[in-house]
Design an enzyme around this catalytic site. Structure first.
Site, PDB file in Angstrom:
ATOM      1  N   GLU A 149       0.841  -1.209   0.000  1.00  0.00           N
ATOM      2  CA  GLU A 149       0.000   0.000   0.000  1.00  0.00           C
ATOM      3  C   GLU A 149       0.866   1.246   0.000  1.00  0.00           C
ATOM      4  OE1 GLU A 149      -2.832   1.410  -0.105  1.00  0.00           O
ATOM      5  OE2 GLU A 149      -4.434   0.313   0.902  1.00  0.00           O
ATOM      6  N   ASP A 150       0.390   2.290  -0.629  1.00  0.00           N
ATOM      7  CA  ASP A 150       1.109   3.565  -0.573  1.00  0.00           C
ATOM      8  C   ASP A 150       1.030   4.182   0.818  1.00  0.00           C
ATOM      9  OD1 ASP A 150      -1.622   3.973  -0.821  1.00  0.00           O
ATOM     10  OD2 ASP A 150      -1.493   5.487  -2.390  1.00  0.00           O
TER      11      ASP A 150
ATOM     12  N   ASP B 166      -4.240   5.272   6.072  1.00  0.00           N
ATOM     13  CA  ASP B 166      -4.787   6.497   6.658  1.00  0.00           C
ATOM     14  C   ASP B 166      -5.852   6.099   7.688  1.00  0.00           C
ATOM     15  OD1 ASP B 166      -5.374   9.210   6.918  1.00  0.00           O
ATOM     16  OD2 ASP B 166      -6.637   9.279   5.159  1.00  0.00           O
TER      17      ASP B 166
ATOM     18  N   PHE C 271      -1.878  15.915   4.439  1.00  0.00           N
ATOM     19  CA  PHE C 271      -2.193  15.285   3.157  1.00  0.00           C
ATOM     20  C   PHE C 271      -0.969  15.381   2.259  1.00  0.00           C
ATOM     21  CE2 PHE C 271      -4.071  14.450  -0.920  1.00  0.00           C
ATOM     22  CZ  PHE C 271      -4.957  13.427  -0.602  1.00  0.00           C
TER      23      PHE C 271
ATOM     24  N   ARG D 297       0.951  12.600  -9.114  1.00  0.00           N
ATOM     25  CA  ARG D 297       1.510  11.245  -8.921  1.00  0.00           C
ATOM     26  C   ARG D 297       2.950  11.140  -9.394  1.00  0.00           C
ATOM     27  NH1 ARG D 297      -2.635   7.744  -7.407  1.00  0.00           N
ATOM     28  NH2 ARG D 297      -4.642   8.102  -8.381  1.00  0.00           N
TER      29      ARG D 297
HETATM   30  P1  IMP Z   1      -7.648   4.718   4.091  1.00  0.00           P
HETATM   31  O1  IMP Z   1      -8.690   3.754   3.619  1.00  0.00           O
HETATM   32  O2  IMP Z   1      -8.266   5.935   4.724  1.00  0.00           O
HETATM   33  O3  IMP Z   1      -6.583   4.104   4.949  1.00  0.00           O
HETATM   34  O4  IMP Z   1      -6.970   5.332   2.819  1.00  0.00           O
HETATM   35  C1  IMP Z   1      -6.119   4.670   2.004  1.00  0.00           C
HETATM   36  C2  IMP Z   1      -6.001   5.338   0.661  1.00  0.00           C
HETATM   37  O5  IMP Z   1      -6.392   6.719   0.705  1.00  0.00           O
HETATM   38  C3  IMP Z   1      -4.578   5.321   0.227  1.00  0.00           C
HETATM   39  O6  IMP Z   1      -4.280   4.133  -0.453  1.00  0.00           O
HETATM   40  C4  IMP Z   1      -4.514   6.560  -0.642  1.00  0.00           C
HETATM   41  O7  IMP Z   1      -4.894   6.242  -1.953  1.00  0.00           O
HETATM   42  C5  IMP Z   1      -5.518   7.507  -0.047  1.00  0.00           C
HETATM   43  N1  IMP Z   1      -4.879   8.494   0.839  1.00  0.00           N
HETATM   44  C6  IMP Z   1      -4.901   8.542   2.187  1.00  0.00           C
HETATM   45  N2  IMP Z   1      -4.183   9.575   2.653  1.00  0.00           N
HETATM   46  C7  IMP Z   1      -3.646  10.181   1.574  1.00  0.00           C
HETATM   47  C8  IMP Z   1      -2.766  11.306   1.404  1.00  0.00           C
HETATM   48  O8  IMP Z   1      -2.288  11.978   2.351  1.00  0.00           O
HETATM   49  N3  IMP Z   1      -2.448  11.614   0.112  1.00  0.00           N
HETATM   50  C9  IMP Z   1      -2.927  10.930  -0.957  1.00  0.00           C
HETATM   51  N4  IMP Z   1      -3.733   9.866  -0.831  1.00  0.00           N
HETATM   52  C10 IMP Z   1      -4.097   9.495   0.416  1.00  0.00           C
END
Ligand code: IMP
Length: 164
Positions: free
Chosen positions: A82-83, A86, A135, A148
């Site tokens: 995963e990138d 969050d 962010f 990106r």
């Molecule tokens: P989660 O489901 O809230 O954990 O979010 C995961 C996904 O949200 C990541 O795989 C990202 O694609 C996107 N995301 C969460 N935070 C950021 C950020 O700070 N920048 C860009 N994308 C984010």
């Protein structure tokens, strides 16, 4: 990348089958591309595409699978790449979907971790960096599909988000 790749190499060294490294699109494409080059093991690379965010930076809490795996993962070692983690909603959902296919093991590697925003407790086995509640964009990460391609990771401030 080197440190993560070496840890992964060490941990999966004695397995007899290929490690399936699953990149979560789109954000993880740059990270996965760099990471796999530091993993000195036979690996299979696969991708899943999910949509958890719209054009905005707000989480919807809804995760949709846009592209599923090509590989069968039952009985295999799977590493989800995963990138960023969050809220944890995306990962939580992916782990339940992939776990139901009965892999031999299922672990998570993320480049960035934002623990302050967590809504679901999710396991992260390999972590690049922990970051505060900001962010970020670049190195695969986007805001409304932009940024990106940045060769670095930057904090995007609210007032910059709508600007061209
Ligand atoms: P989660 O489901 O809230 O954990 O979010 C995961 C996904 O949200 C990541 O795989 C990202 O694609 C996107 N995301 C969460 N935070 C950021 C950020 O700070 N920048 C860009 N994308 C984010």
């Amino acid at each position: 990348m080197r440190e993560l790749g070496q840890q992964i190499t060490r941990d999966y060294r004695d397995r007899d089958a290929h490690l399936v490294m699953v990149g979560v699109l789109k954000g993880a494409f740059v990270f996965l591309a760099d990471l796999v080059r530091w993993v000195e093991l036979p690996v299979v690379v696969d991708f899943m595409a999910v949509a958890s965010y719209g054009a905005s930076t707000r989480t919807s809490g809804v995760v949709r699978i846009l592209k599923d795996l090509d590989e069968e993962i039952t009985g295999r070692d799977v590493l989800l790449v995963e990138d960023i983690v969050d809220t944890g909603l995306t990962l939580d959902y992916l782990l339940s979907v992939l776990g139901a296919r009965r892999p031999r093991s299922l672990k998570v590697c993320c480049l960035l971790d934002k623990p302050a925003r967590r809504l679901r407790p999710v396991p992260v086995h390999y972590r690049g960096f922990e970051i505060p509640d900001v962010f970020v964009v670049g190195y695969g990460l986007d805001c409304g599909e932009r940024y990106r391609n940045l060769n670095y990771i930057a904090v995007l401030h609210q007032e910059d988000a709508g600007r061209d």
